[in-house]
Design an enzyme around this catalytic site. Structure first.
Site, mmCIF file in Angstrom:
data_model
loop_
_atom_site.group_PDB
_atom_site.id
_atom_site.type_symbol
_atom_site.label_atom_id
_atom_site.label_comp_id
_atom_site.label_asym_id
_atom_site.label_seq_id
_atom_site.Cartn_x
_atom_site.Cartn_y
_atom_site.Cartn_z
ATOM 1 N N PHE A 1 -2.103 15.796 5.148
ATOM 2 C CA PHE A 1 -2.243 15.327 3.761
ATOM 3 C C PHE A 1 -0.891 15.405 3.032
ATOM 4 O O PHE A 1 -0.243 16.449 3.015
ATOM 5 C CB PHE A 1 -3.286 16.161 3.026
ATOM 6 C CG PHE A 1 -3.614 15.603 1.678
ATOM 7 C CD1 PHE A 1 -4.457 14.516 1.546
ATOM 8 C CD2 PHE A 1 -3.052 16.154 0.538
ATOM 9 C CE1 PHE A 1 -4.747 13.973 0.295
ATOM 10 C CE2 PHE A 1 -3.331 15.623 -0.714
ATOM 11 C CZ PHE A 1 -4.178 14.531 -0.835
ATOM 12 N N ASP B 1 -4.263 5.288 6.426
ATOM 13 C CA ASP B 1 -4.792 6.487 7.071
ATOM 14 C C ASP B 1 -5.794 6.035 8.155
ATOM 15 O O ASP B 1 -5.405 5.775 9.282
ATOM 16 C CB ASP B 1 -5.424 7.347 5.973
ATOM 17 C CG ASP B 1 -5.929 8.694 6.453
ATOM 18 O OD1 ASP B 1 -5.375 9.214 7.423
ATOM 19 O OD2 ASP B 1 -6.881 9.228 5.857
ATOM 20 N N ARG C 1 1.761 12.676 -8.479
ATOM 21 C CA ARG C 1 2.257 11.308 -8.291
ATOM 22 C C ARG C 1 3.696 11.157 -8.766
ATOM 23 O O ARG C 1 4.429 10.278 -8.324
ATOM 24 C CB ARG C 1 1.381 10.306 -9.056
ATOM 25 C CG ARG C 1 -0.037 10.182 -8.545
ATOM 26 C CD ARG C 1 -0.707 8.967 -9.180
ATOM 27 N NE ARG C 1 -2.160 8.981 -9.060
ATOM 28 C CZ ARG C 1 -2.837 8.548 -8.005
ATOM 29 N NH1 ARG C 1 -2.197 8.082 -6.958
ATOM 30 N NH2 ARG C 1 -4.145 8.577 -7.984
ATOM 31 N N GLU D 1 0.843 -1.210 0.000
ATOM 32 C CA GLU D 1 0.000 0.000 0.000
ATOM 33 C C GLU D 1 0.870 1.248 0.000
ATOM 34 O O GLU D 1 2.006 1.214 0.469
ATOM 35 C CB GLU D 1 -0.861 0.010 1.275
ATOM 36 C CG GLU D 1 -2.306 -0.389 1.073
ATOM 37 C CD GLU D 1 -3.163 0.683 0.405
ATOM 38 O OE1 GLU D 1 -2.626 1.576 -0.288
ATOM 39 O OE2 GLU D 1 -4.387 0.615 0.566
ATOM 40 N N ASP D 2 0.300 2.350 -0.467
ATOM 41 C CA ASP D 2 1.014 3.628 -0.377
ATOM 42 C C ASP D 2 0.917 4.207 1.021
ATOM 43 O O ASP D 2 1.900 4.652 1.604
ATOM 44 C CB ASP D 2 0.485 4.635 -1.421
ATOM 45 C CG ASP D 2 -1.028 4.830 -1.374
ATOM 46 O OD1 ASP D 2 -1.733 4.114 -0.625
ATOM 47 O OD2 ASP D 2 -1.521 5.709 -2.101
#
Ligand code: 5GP
Length: 178
Positions: free
Chosen positions: A155, A106, A168, A102-103
């Site tokens: 964020f 959260d 990205r 996963e990136d």
């Protein structure tokens, strides 16, 4: 670049590319020892994890496979709220050692849902590797087996992560300027 502007927002540098590179090599080294001769399958979650996956995977030295999935959200009825759907998960993970890549974790909702879906295919084991982890934002308890960096609940963009589709391609990770 210490600052970048994407659309209407300005971001400042948080994790430079050199640190990302070094940390990924450390995670790859751990995975190489844990999964040696276990024939693992790496499952990357698109879009955000594509760069992390590429840099991690090219440093895996035991025979292994790679696959990608996408989690889409759609609105259910008012009582059920946001529903999730996983696209691209094939049945060939039965009895295999799976590493979800996963990136970012959260709230933990996406990963928790993915763990459930993947477990239905009866893999030999499932672990999670995420580049970024926001422990203070977690709403659902998830086990993060390999985390690149723990970050505050702000964020971030870059290195695969986007703001409204952009950013990205940035080689460093940036945080929204307050
Ligand atoms: P969770 O389900 O854990 O709340 O969120 C997981 C997904 O939300 C990530 O895969 C990512 O797409 C998105 N996300 C969460 N935090 C951030 C962030 O700080 N930046 C970006 N670009 N995406 C985020």
């Amino acid at each position: 670049m210490n600052e970048v502007t994407i659309l209407d927002k300005t971001f400042t540098i948080m994790i430079p590319r050199k640190k990302i590179e070094t940390r990924i090599l450390e995670i790859a080294r751990d995975l190489n020892s844990e999964y040696k001769d276990k024939n693992p399958v790496f499952i990357g979650v698109l879009n955000g994890a594509f760069l992390f996956m590429a840099d991690l995977f090219r440093n895996i030295e035991t025979p292994c496979e790679i696959s990608f999935i996408r989690v889409s959200s759609y609105s259910g009825t008012e009582s059920t709220g946001q529903m999730k759907n996983v696209v691209g998960l094939s049945g060939n993970i039965n009895n295999r050692h799976v590493i979800i890549v996963e990136d970012i974790v959260d709230t933990g909702e996406t990963v928790s849902y993915l763990m459930q879906e993947i477990s239905r295919h009866q893999p030999a084991s499932v672990k999670l590797a995420t580049l970024l982890f926001k422990p203070q934002a977690l709403k659902i308890p998830v086990t993060v087996d390999y985390a690149g960096f723990e970050i505050p609940p702000a964020f971030v963009v870059g290195y695969g992560l986007d703001y409204d589709g952009y950013g990205r391609n940035l080689q460093d990770i940036y945080v929204l300027k307050s």
